[in-house]
Design an enzyme around this catalytic site. Structure first.
Site, PDB file in Angstrom:
ATOM      1  N   SER A   1     -24.981  -9.627 -25.347  1.00  0.00           N
ATOM      2  CA  SER A   1     -24.073  -8.830 -26.501  1.00  0.00           C
ATOM      3  C   SER A   1     -23.442  -9.149 -27.488  1.00  0.00           C
ATOM      4  O   SER A   1     -23.214  -8.549 -28.125  1.00  0.00           O
ATOM      5  CB  SER A   1     -23.575  -7.622 -25.513  1.00  0.00           C
ATOM      6  OG  SER A   1     -22.353  -8.305 -25.234  1.00  0.00           O
ATOM      7  N   GLY A   2     -23.253 -10.417 -27.387  1.00  0.00           N
ATOM      8  CA  GLY A   2     -22.140 -11.187 -28.240  1.00  0.00           C
ATOM      9  C   GLY A   2     -20.731 -11.226 -27.783  1.00  0.00           C
ATOM     10  O   GLY A   2     -19.879 -11.665 -28.151  1.00  0.00           O
ATOM     11  N   GLY A   3     -20.507 -10.522 -26.617  1.00  0.00           N
ATOM     12  CA  GLY A   3     -19.328 -10.140 -25.865  1.00  0.00           C
ATOM     13  C   GLY A   3     -18.968 -11.484 -25.058  1.00  0.00           C
ATOM     14  O   GLY A   3     -19.913 -12.103 -24.710  1.00  0.00           O
ATOM     15  N   VAL A   4     -17.888 -11.582 -24.622  1.00  0.00           N
ATOM     16  CA  VAL A   4     -17.353 -12.870 -23.750  1.00  0.00           C
ATOM     17  C   VAL A   4     -18.500 -12.828 -22.412  1.00  0.00           C
ATOM     18  O   VAL A   4     -19.114 -14.000 -22.306  1.00  0.00           O
ATOM     19  CB  VAL A   4     -16.026 -12.613 -23.269  1.00  0.00           C
ATOM     20  CG1 VAL A   4     -15.288 -13.865 -22.461  1.00  0.00           C
ATOM     21  CG2 VAL A   4     -15.189 -12.367 -24.460  1.00  0.00           C
ATOM     22  N   ASP A   5     -18.200 -11.838 -21.546  1.00  0.00           N
ATOM     23  CA  ASP A   5     -18.872 -11.758 -20.317  1.00  0.00           C
ATOM     24  C   ASP A   5     -20.345 -12.379 -20.344  1.00  0.00           C
ATOM     25  O   ASP A   5     -20.880 -13.135 -19.468  1.00  0.00           O
ATOM     26  CB  ASP A   5     -18.748 -10.498 -19.668  1.00  0.00           C
ATOM     27  CG  ASP A   5     -17.567  -9.989 -19.442  1.00  0.00           C
ATOM     28  OD1 ASP A   5     -16.523 -10.770 -19.742  1.00  0.00           O
ATOM     29  OD2 ASP A   5     -17.266  -8.706 -19.326  1.00  0.00           O
ATOM     30  N   SER A   6     -21.186 -11.539 -21.353  1.00  0.00           N
ATOM     31  CA  SER A   6     -22.514 -12.144 -21.283  1.00  0.00           C
ATOM     32  C   SER A   6     -22.754 -13.403 -21.919  1.00  0.00           C
ATOM     33  O   SER A   6     -23.622 -14.176 -21.427  1.00  0.00           O
ATOM     34  CB  SER A   6     -23.582 -10.789 -22.046  1.00  0.00           C
ATOM     35  OG  SER A   6     -23.074 -10.821 -23.327  1.00  0.00           O
TER      36      SER A   6
ATOM     37  N   LYS B   1     -11.316 -11.621 -15.338  1.00  0.00           N
ATOM     38  CA  LYS B   1     -11.445 -11.612 -16.815  1.00  0.00           C
ATOM     39  C   LYS B   1     -10.936 -12.904 -17.660  1.00  0.00           C
ATOM     40  O   LYS B   1     -11.573 -13.714 -18.380  1.00  0.00           O
ATOM     41  CB  LYS B   1     -11.073 -10.261 -17.601  1.00  0.00           C
ATOM     42  CG  LYS B   1     -11.333 -10.312 -19.108  1.00  0.00           C
ATOM     43  CD  LYS B   1     -12.814  -9.667 -19.336  1.00  0.00           C
ATOM     44  CE  LYS B   1     -13.175  -9.845 -20.699  1.00  0.00           C
ATOM     45  NZ  LYS B   1     -14.410  -9.029 -20.959  1.00  0.00           N
TER      46      LYS B   1
ATOM     47  N   HIS C   1       7.897  -7.511  -3.977  1.00  0.00           N
ATOM     48  CA  HIS C   1       6.582  -7.995  -4.393  1.00  0.00           C
ATOM     49  C   HIS C   1       6.728  -9.406  -5.228  1.00  0.00           C
ATOM     50  O   HIS C   1       6.991  -9.408  -6.471  1.00  0.00           O
ATOM     51  CB  HIS C   1       6.146  -6.808  -5.327  1.00  0.00           C
ATOM     52  CG  HIS C   1       5.620  -5.961  -4.642  1.00  0.00           C
ATOM     53  ND1 HIS C   1       4.456  -5.502  -4.216  1.00  0.00           N
ATOM     54  CD2 HIS C   1       6.608  -4.767  -4.302  1.00  0.00           C
ATOM     55  CE1 HIS C   1       4.307  -4.390  -3.481  1.00  0.00           C
ATOM     56  NE2 HIS C   1       5.556  -3.881  -3.659  1.00  0.00           N
TER      57      HIS C   1
ATOM     58  N   GLU D   1       4.061 -10.858  -6.248  1.00  0.00           N
ATOM     59  CA  GLU D   1       2.941 -11.310  -7.263  1.00  0.00           C
ATOM     60  C   GLU D   1       3.122 -10.654  -8.710  1.00  0.00           C
ATOM     61  O   GLU D   1       2.419 -10.702  -9.721  1.00  0.00           O
ATOM     62  CB  GLU D   1       1.776 -10.603  -6.532  1.00  0.00           C
ATOM     63  CG  GLU D   1       1.881  -8.843  -6.491  1.00  0.00           C
ATOM     64  CD  GLU D   1       2.378  -8.318  -5.401  1.00  0.00           C
ATOM     65  OE1 GLU D   1       3.366  -9.105  -4.644  1.00  0.00           O
ATOM     66  OE2 GLU D   1       2.297  -7.131  -5.100  1.00  0.00           O
TER      67      GLU D   1
ATOM     68  N   CYS E   1       5.413  -5.965   1.511  1.00  0.00           N
ATOM     69  CA  CYS E   1       5.762  -4.686   1.571  1.00  0.00           C
ATOM     70  C   CYS E   1       5.147  -3.906   2.622  1.00  0.00           C
ATOM     71  O   CYS E   1       5.362  -4.159   3.664  1.00  0.00           O
ATOM     72  CB  CYS E   1       5.334  -4.015  -0.068  1.00  0.00           C
ATOM     73  SG  CYS E   1       6.199  -2.678  -0.231  1.00  0.00           S
ATOM     74  N   TYR E   2       3.804  -3.094   2.350  1.00  0.00           N
ATOM     75  CA  TYR E   2       3.487  -2.372   3.569  1.00  0.00           C
ATOM     76  C   TYR E   2       3.164  -3.275   4.413  1.00  0.00           C
ATOM     77  O   TYR E   2       2.898  -3.020   5.812  1.00  0.00           O
ATOM     78  CB  TYR E   2       2.353  -1.665   2.993  1.00  0.00           C
ATOM     79  CG  TYR E   2       1.593  -0.922   4.149  1.00  0.00           C
ATOM     80  CD1 TYR E   2       1.775   0.212   4.974  1.00  0.00           C
ATOM     81  CD2 TYR E   2       0.397  -1.382   4.755  1.00  0.00           C
ATOM     82  CE1 TYR E   2       1.072   1.035   5.920  1.00  0.00           C
ATOM     83  CE2 TYR E   2      -0.338  -0.810   5.825  1.00  0.00           C
ATOM     84  CZ  TYR E   2       0.229   0.124   6.288  1.00  0.00           C
ATOM     85  OH  TYR E   2      -0.493   0.942   7.327  1.00  0.00           O
TER      86      TYR E   2
ATOM     87  N   GLY F   1       0.775  -1.315  -0.111  1.00  0.00           N
ATOM     88  CA  GLY F   1      -0.143  -0.254   0.090  1.00  0.00           C
ATOM     89  C   GLY F   1       0.824   1.237   0.107  1.00  0.00           C
ATOM     90  O   GLY F   1       2.176   1.203   0.240  1.00  0.00           O
TER      91      GLY F   1
END
Ligand code: XMP
Length: 520
Positions: free
Chosen positions: A231-236, A376, A177, A179, A81-82, A54
């Protein structure tokens, strides 16, 4: 019972990355704000806690301090770290301003390689046979001396205590870090923490996610009906397929053709979901209606609002036709729901629902958000596991207001058609050159200027198309893509020859910031 790791957020830009690394190790993780109540944490029942980095110093007046009770749960903790400075501070060590702010690559010398740093690093060629590895540092404060019951386990030139441990209580801390990709052995350090120290098992996979999500959806929905906008997108698409897997016929999808979609889009979406998954889809051609509403509008924000409002109206009309619908499925993702209230502000939680709130109320619907725990890239993995074709999973993001914000100036059916044809050529050639999957987005933009040209013996005065192709990790920043000249040449030739009304093509060489990806 699913094993879980809790990531406490102290405001680091890398907090989400920590949670993702843990999940990549096949252990489920969630992010809570640093000030989450001890009851909430106990309820979550984690097998271990990671304290993120942080921007604060433990000596700041408003330094974020968690409930001290998190260290009395008898579970392992890893401070980063923090998070490390906080542990040192709380347990009686000394944190001080580093003589030199340490930022970037550093060589970590491992002084004790049991547990957390086991198997990390290669032997130093010279002297005392210690191990070393490269790590990524980014800190102002550093630890001067450890708390009494902690022991230093690694150092760098600038940080005499770059890692410390209290093995009895299973508390560990790292100044660097693990990560970020610049710490090449970071993943192995997480594995040591998760598997050796927290004794987790790598059981969280997309297969197990599907099983759990299927049961949850079935229990929640019972025999009621669900509606889902696609919508044709990945998520929906992934949302719809996931819900369909759980409740089959009880799901109806609504796909609204708003007149500003790409070429062949409506058909492709319908085909995939109907033919591939046998889903109930209601495809509504509302293009006339949207184009009428867009008449005379040139302001991008007004275009967005007009399309958003009209979408809600059409969706509502269609949803009301479904008898007994009680739920709305929506593709909200984890980054939209992480409630790091103290750092990101409450807006982070508002985003996903802002435009359907009214709809839920009016139709008395409850939300189902099967992806709300996923990042995602995990949604893409889930999509693959559910059998969704790669073509949909790897699709570039496409903005909700569609081509309306790529037809600069007034949106008319005719201008949309010009752009649609040009855009299809851009996509075709980019895919043909095997460049598509390496790009974040690629598309055409129709400019509101005309330019002079010559075709045969005739002088022309026609439209200009701008081609945009960008590389990006998350859309927040982006670099214009170095598309090979011969591909650009093909795109330009084809657009000018095949799209009536265009006599000039230009390539956009601006990065974000200071430009944006879209032109409006
Ligand atoms: P910008 O243009 O702000 O875009 O650099 C960043 C990402 O967001 C997408 N975008 C939108 N998506 N509705 C959406 O659903 C919108 O109004 C919108 N505007 C931009 C853009 O395509 C890019 O991926």
């Amino acid at each position: 019972m699913q094993e879980k790791i809790l990531v406490l957020d102290f405001g680091s830009q890398y907090t989400q990355l920590i949670a993702r690394r843990v999940r990549e190790c096949k252990v489920y993780s969630e992010i809570f704000p640093f000030n989450a109540s001890i009851e909430k944490i106990e309820n979550f029942n984690p097998k271990g806690i990671i304290l993120s980095g942080g921007p604060s110093s433990v000596y700041d007046a408003n330094a974020p301090i968690p409930s001290i009770k998190i260290f009395e749960l008898g579970i392992p903790a890893l401070g980063i770290c923090y998070g490390m400075q906080l542990m040192a501070h709380l347990f009686g060590g000394k944190v001080a301003k580093a003589v030199k702010r340490e930022y970037g690559r550093a060589e970590l010398i491992i002084d004790d390689d049991s547990d957390l740093l086991k198997g990390i690093g290669e032997k130093l060629k010279t002297q005392n046979s210690k191990l070393k590895t490269v790590v990524w540092m980014s800190h102002g404060d550093r630890i001067e001396y450890c708390p009494p019951d902690f022991k230093p386990i690694a150092h760098t030139a600038n940080s005499p205590i770059a890692a410390m441990a209290n093995k009895r209580r299973r508390f560990y801390a790292l100044q660097f870090h693990p990560e970020v990709v610049h710490t090449p052995m970071g993943f192995d350090i997480f594995k040591n923490f998760l598997f050796k120290i927290c004794r987790c098992k790598p059981t969280w996979t997309m297969k197990s996610f599907i099983e759990t999500a299927t049961k949850e959806i079935q229990e929640k929905v019972g025999n009621k009906k669900v509606v889902c906008g696609i919508s044709g997108g990945v998520d929906s698409t992934v949302t719809a397929v996931m819900v369909h897997r759980a409740i089959g016929e009880q799901l109806t999808c609504i796909f609204v053709d708003n007149g500003v979609l790409r070429a062949g889009e409506a058909k492709k979406v319908e085909e995939t979901l109907r033919r591939h998954f046998y889903m109930n889809i209601n495809c509504v051609d509302a293009s006339e209606r949207f184009l009428n509403k867009l008449k005379g509008i040139t302001d991008p924000e007004v275009k967005r609002k007009t399309i958003g409002n009209e979408f809600i109206k059409v969706f509502e009309e269609e949803a009301e036709k479904i008898k007994g619908v009680r739920f709305l499925a929506q593709g909200t993702l984890y980054p939209d729901v992480i409630e790091s209230v103290s750092f990101r502000g409450p807006s982070a939680t508002i985003k996903s629902h802002h435009n359907v709130g009214g709809l839920l109320k009016k139709m008395n619907l409850k939300l189902i958000e099967p992806l709300r725990e996923l990042f995602k890239d995990e949604v893409r993995l889930l999509g693959k596991e559910l059998g969704i074709p790669d073509e949909i999973i790897n699709r570039h993001p496409f903005p909700g207001p569609g081509l309306a914000i790529r037809v600069i100036g007034e949106v008319t059916g005719e201008r949309c058609n010009i752009l649609r044809k040009a855009d299809a050529i851009v996509l075709e050639e980019i895919k043909d050159a095997a460049l598509y999957t390496n790009l974040w987005q690629t598309f055409a933009v129709l400019l509101p200027v005309k330019s002079v040209g010559v075709m045969g013996d005739e002088r022309t005065y026609e439209n200009v198309i701008a081609v945009r192709a960008v590389k990006s990790l998350d859309g927040m920043t982006a670099d214009w893509a170095r598309i090979p000249y011969d591909v650009l040449e093909k795109i330009s030739n084809r657009i000018i020859n095949e799209v009536k009304g265009v006599n000039r093509v230009v390539y956009d060489i601006s990065s974000k910031p200071p430009s944006t990806i879209e032109w409006e």
